[in-house]
Design a protein around this motif. Sequence first.
Motif, short mmCIF file in Angstrom:
data_model
loop_
_atom_site.label_atom_id
_atom_site.label_comp_id
_atom_site.label_asym_id
_atom_site.label_seq_id
_atom_site.Cartn_x
_atom_site.Cartn_y
_atom_site.Cartn_z
N LEU A 130 -6.39 -13.89 -1.50
CA LEU A 130 -5.01 -13.44 -1.07
C LEU A 130 -3.80 -13.47 -0.55
O LEU A 130 -3.22 -12.47 -0.46
CB LEU A 130 -5.22 -15.03 0.05
N ALA A 131 -3.71 -13.87 -2.41
CA ALA A 131 -2.42 -13.06 -3.57
C ALA A 131 -2.75 -11.46 -3.15
O ALA A 131 -1.69 -10.76 -3.28
CB ALA A 131 -2.29 -14.01 -4.78
N ILE A 132 -3.70 -11.00 -3.32
CA ILE A 132 -3.57 -9.92 -3.45
C ILE A 132 -3.76 -8.71 -2.40
O ILE A 132 -2.77 -7.81 -2.88
CB ILE A 132 -5.47 -8.90 -4.27
N LEU A 133 -4.01 -9.68 -1.40
CA LEU A 133 -4.20 -9.01 -0.40
C LEU A 133 -3.04 -8.82 0.42
O LEU A 133 -2.64 -7.48 0.83
CB LEU A 133 -5.33 -9.47 1.20
N GLY A 134 -1.89 -9.49 0.14
CA GLY A 134 -0.85 -10.45 1.35
C GLY A 134 -0.15 -8.96 -0.22
O GLY A 134 1.15 -8.17 0.25
N LEU A 135 -0.06 -8.82 -1.68
CA LEU A 135 0.60 -7.91 -2.23
C LEU A 135 0.42 -6.61 -1.75
O LEU A 135 1.15 -5.74 -2.15
CB LEU A 135 0.72 -8.42 -3.45
N SER A 136 -0.96 -6.76 -1.43
CA SER A 136 -1.18 -5.07 -1.13
C SER A 136 -0.08 -4.40 -0.23
O SER A 136 -1.02 -3.20 0.46
CB SER A 136 -2.65 -4.32 -1.36
N VAL A 137 -0.13 -5.03 1.12
CA VAL A 137 0.37 -4.43 2.24
C VAL A 137 1.52 -3.98 2.37
O VAL A 137 2.98 -4.25 1.34
CB VAL A 137 0.62 -5.46 3.28
N PRO A 138 1.40 -2.83 2.43
CA PRO A 138 3.43 -2.24 2.15
C PRO A 138 4.33 -2.28 3.53
O PRO A 138 3.75 -2.16 4.99
CB PRO A 138 2.51 -0.32 2.05
N TRP A 139 5.13 -2.13 3.45
CA TRP A 139 6.21 -1.97 4.05
C TRP A 139 6.14 -0.60 5.20
O TRP A 139 6.91 -0.79 5.69
CB TRP A 139 7.59 -2.79 3.89
N ARG A 140 6.17 0.24 4.40
CA ARG A 140 6.46 1.27 5.09
C ARG A 140 5.79 1.56 6.45
O ARG A 140 4.92 1.24 7.05
CB ARG A 140 6.18 2.85 3.65
N PHE A 141 6.50 2.66 7.20
CA PHE A 141 6.88 2.68 8.40
C PHE A 141 5.81 4.92 8.52
O PHE A 141 4.50 4.58 9.81
CB PHE A 141 7.49 3.33 8.97
N GLU A 142 5.07 4.69 7.19
CA GLU A 142 4.67 6.72 6.94
C GLU A 142 2.93 6.25 8.10
O GLU A 142 2.67 4.83 8.19
CB GLU A 142 4.46 6.87 6.47
N MET A 143 2.34 7.41 7.94
CA MET A 143 0.95 7.51 9.00
C MET A 143 0.41 6.62 7.69
O MET A 143 -0.65 5.94 8.26
CB MET A 143 0.35 8.35 9.48
N GLU A 144 0.68 7.09 6.68
CA GLU A 144 -0.56 6.55 5.59
C GLU A 144 -0.94 5.04 5.37
O GLU A 144 -1.44 5.23 5.39
CB GLU A 144 -0.05 7.33 4.21
N ALA A 145 0.52 4.63 5.46
CA ALA A 145 1.25 3.21 5.61
C ALA A 145 0.22 2.43 6.26
O ALA A 145 -0.41 1.40 6.56
CB ALA A 145 2.16 2.61 4.77
N TYR A 146 0.31 2.32 7.56
CA TYR A 146 -0.22 2.52 8.82
C TYR A 146 -1.60 2.35 8.76
O TYR A 146 -1.94 1.15 9.15
CB TYR A 146 0.45 2.82 10.20
N GLN A 147 -2.21 3.57 8.18
CA GLN A 147 -3.95 3.58 8.00
C GLN A 147 -3.89 2.36 7.49
O GLN A 147 -5.44 2.01 7.41
CB GLN A 147 -4.19 4.65 7.79
#
Length: 832
Positions: free
Chosen positions: A384-401
């Motif tokens: 759970l922690a690994i998944l949570g830490l991996s999520v980017p806040w950024r707005f770019e398409m790459e982060a969304y994907q």
Amino acid sequence: MNVLTILIDLQVASEARKTKSRKPCPLPVSTFTGQQGILEKMHQLFNQNQGSRHIFVLHGLGGSGKSQIALKFVEEAQANKRFSDILFVDATSEQTAETDLKLLASIGSADTAQEGLQWLASQQSEWLLLFDNADDTQLDIGKFFPPCSFGNIIITTRNPEVCMHAELCPNGEVFRVADLKIEDAKNLLLKLVGTKAQAPNKEELATAIVKELHCFALAVAQAGGYIYTCGKLNIYLKVYKSSRDRLLAQSGIQAQSQYALAVYATWDLSYKKLSSPAQTLLQICSQLHHQNIREEIFQRAILSDEKLQDSNLQEEVTELLAQIGGGNKDCGWDSLVFSEVTRELQSYSLIEQNQLDDSYTVHPLVQQWSALSISKNKMKEYVLAILGLSVPWRFEMEAYQYRYQILNHIMQNLELFLNSIDKAVAPRIALVLYDQGHFHHAEQLEVAALEASKQLLGEEHPDTLDTMANLASTYWRQGRWSEAEQLQVTVLEARKWVLGKEHPNTLDSMADLASTYWRQGRWSEAEQLEVAVLETRKWLLGPQHPDTLFGMASLASTYHVQGRWSEAEELEVLVLEARKQVLGKEHPNTLDSMANLASTYWRQGRWSKAEQLQGAVLEARKRVLGKEHPDTLRSMANLACTYRDQGRLNEAEQLEVTVLEARKQLLEKEHPDTLTSMASLASTYQKQGQWSEAEQLEVTVLKARKRLLGEEHPDTLFSMANLACTYRDQGRLNEAEQLEVTVLEARKRVLGKEHPDTLRSMANLASTYQNQGRLNEAEELEVAVLEARKQVLGKEHPDTLTSMASLAHTLESQCCFTEAQALRPAAKPIEG
């Protein structure tokens, strides 16, 4: 040496030869079923280019049926007398292989494996050598090939690296043995069960059982043995679901299989041979979704700028990631280490790599075994922690994907996320859920994160305000605009005081509040905020910054609902072109711009252009977001409206029914989007003459909108207008008139006398007057509508042409044929 001694020596030699007689090739199980596609490939390969070397490798997970396929092929080949000699070698280890190879020669005294191979190379014939269970990663099976350029070899293995021997051979082929086909798995189970377990719906029960077992050969065989012994086909699924792990770990069940180990035991043996890092990665994978496991997850987690609130957990997660590639002091992540660890797991077929997208897959049953048998007590918490830490806040398409790619891993652990996720990463997980339309679950995480942030940081800390703003956005997407507004006003005032009026976050709050005003029909208030935000962003960020473009798009939407379509179109075209350049053609915000521009074209009556854009947006959203994402459904609904206005009613109905059913499932029955779908489908029914169906839906929508939005909200008035049209088409003219007068007066107050929707109300009331025979009153309204539409929409707009046709019809009814004829060249079906 006397004669007696010679005779004794000859007898000893003879006995030695008898002792060294070769191991016979086993027969396949009598219940062997399916795998005809693999068998056909094997026959095809070995029947071509006879006299040359052929190598066929069957590889896959332990228990998948590799050996049985090979033995079945041997049996069929013997029946056809394809091979002159068939030799079986147990390749479990180097020692077992050498022992069997010593026994190759039927005559002679081969004392080593190499002598046996030399003897086989001397046989100028079509022999077949079967190496079974060549799973040992330390075994070089190639050194046991006879030193010649002919002969036929089959290898069964868990280790995909063995496949290189076939791939380098001109007459070589590789086949990965996966799960059985459903029909084959069902037939295998029924063969094993025999007549011991009778049930009226035997076929259906068997199909359900093998699906639950993922059609895995050994699991199906084991289930068959259990059912045969217990005679309980009809209750097996219940027993399996309550005691799955005990059943799969059982040994000693007579499953009519030569595989002596239970399902779980086959993998236990492989696990014990793994290094510690490989064991760790397998444990992690046991808690993720079985597909689309990516190195990027772990890399992003180790490089994350977020830190868990629980410092001990942070330290433990960091140590865990260090084992599989997160220990590089220079760059933080070592892909070479990760590659070595995954390669080790692949060597036992415990994971499989997808070469197309470089992701990994774990068989669902392997996951179950791993989660039960080997995972550490805190592994779920670590993942759970690994998944949570991996999520980017950024707005770019790459982060969304990336957020889209890990959704299934989030959903796999959703209950745990909702109950025990570290509060530092809860907003990040909520963002993943929000992106994909899981608003209810996002709300649960955001509420928990907000309460924790208030306690730890205080109510006006920037992070607390960020979390509050996120929760407000989630309320907004759920159609809970009053709750959204309340939070947004709080955030806006606090950000003005804490950050300043021109801080980007303060401007975001103003934009969010404007959006809520917009949905509440408070367009003047929305426009005032949007203009202020847009001008400030242009000055601070530049005209092409994503936030500036977002502000332009919001203002364009406000112009749109106010009927100022030329102004809306001008802004929307600018935003669309800029977003294509800055964000890319398929970024969600670019698709939003295309959809907004299409909507403006639609309101202008430019339906071909609207349809072209809507179709492109729909296909892109299906690819990028998925078929049931709320934005994808909105695209389908918009396209359906365009079909309806073009008279393509069957196509419109088909899309609208799909959207409505999906929204009922994904959202609440009274969610604004669900009600919009019901209203749209009712409009199509109305145009098809299905008035009872239309009325039923319209009454439901109107009641819900009155209660949720108020009697004068634009959407409520729209529902009243639609119901009035249906009453008119049914000949219920007095009821229609009563509703239409109410709608017209309200729209004059709310929207203004020349708003397109107000003019539509006037036209509808005129149509009712016409049907009542009140021709003078109808004519008076129609003239007013026609003149206003010419000014507001233009002379060629479809609504203007409809007004001309309606007025011409009224004039003809009054015998004013000359005046009517002057309007007729542009005639169009009368407005309803």
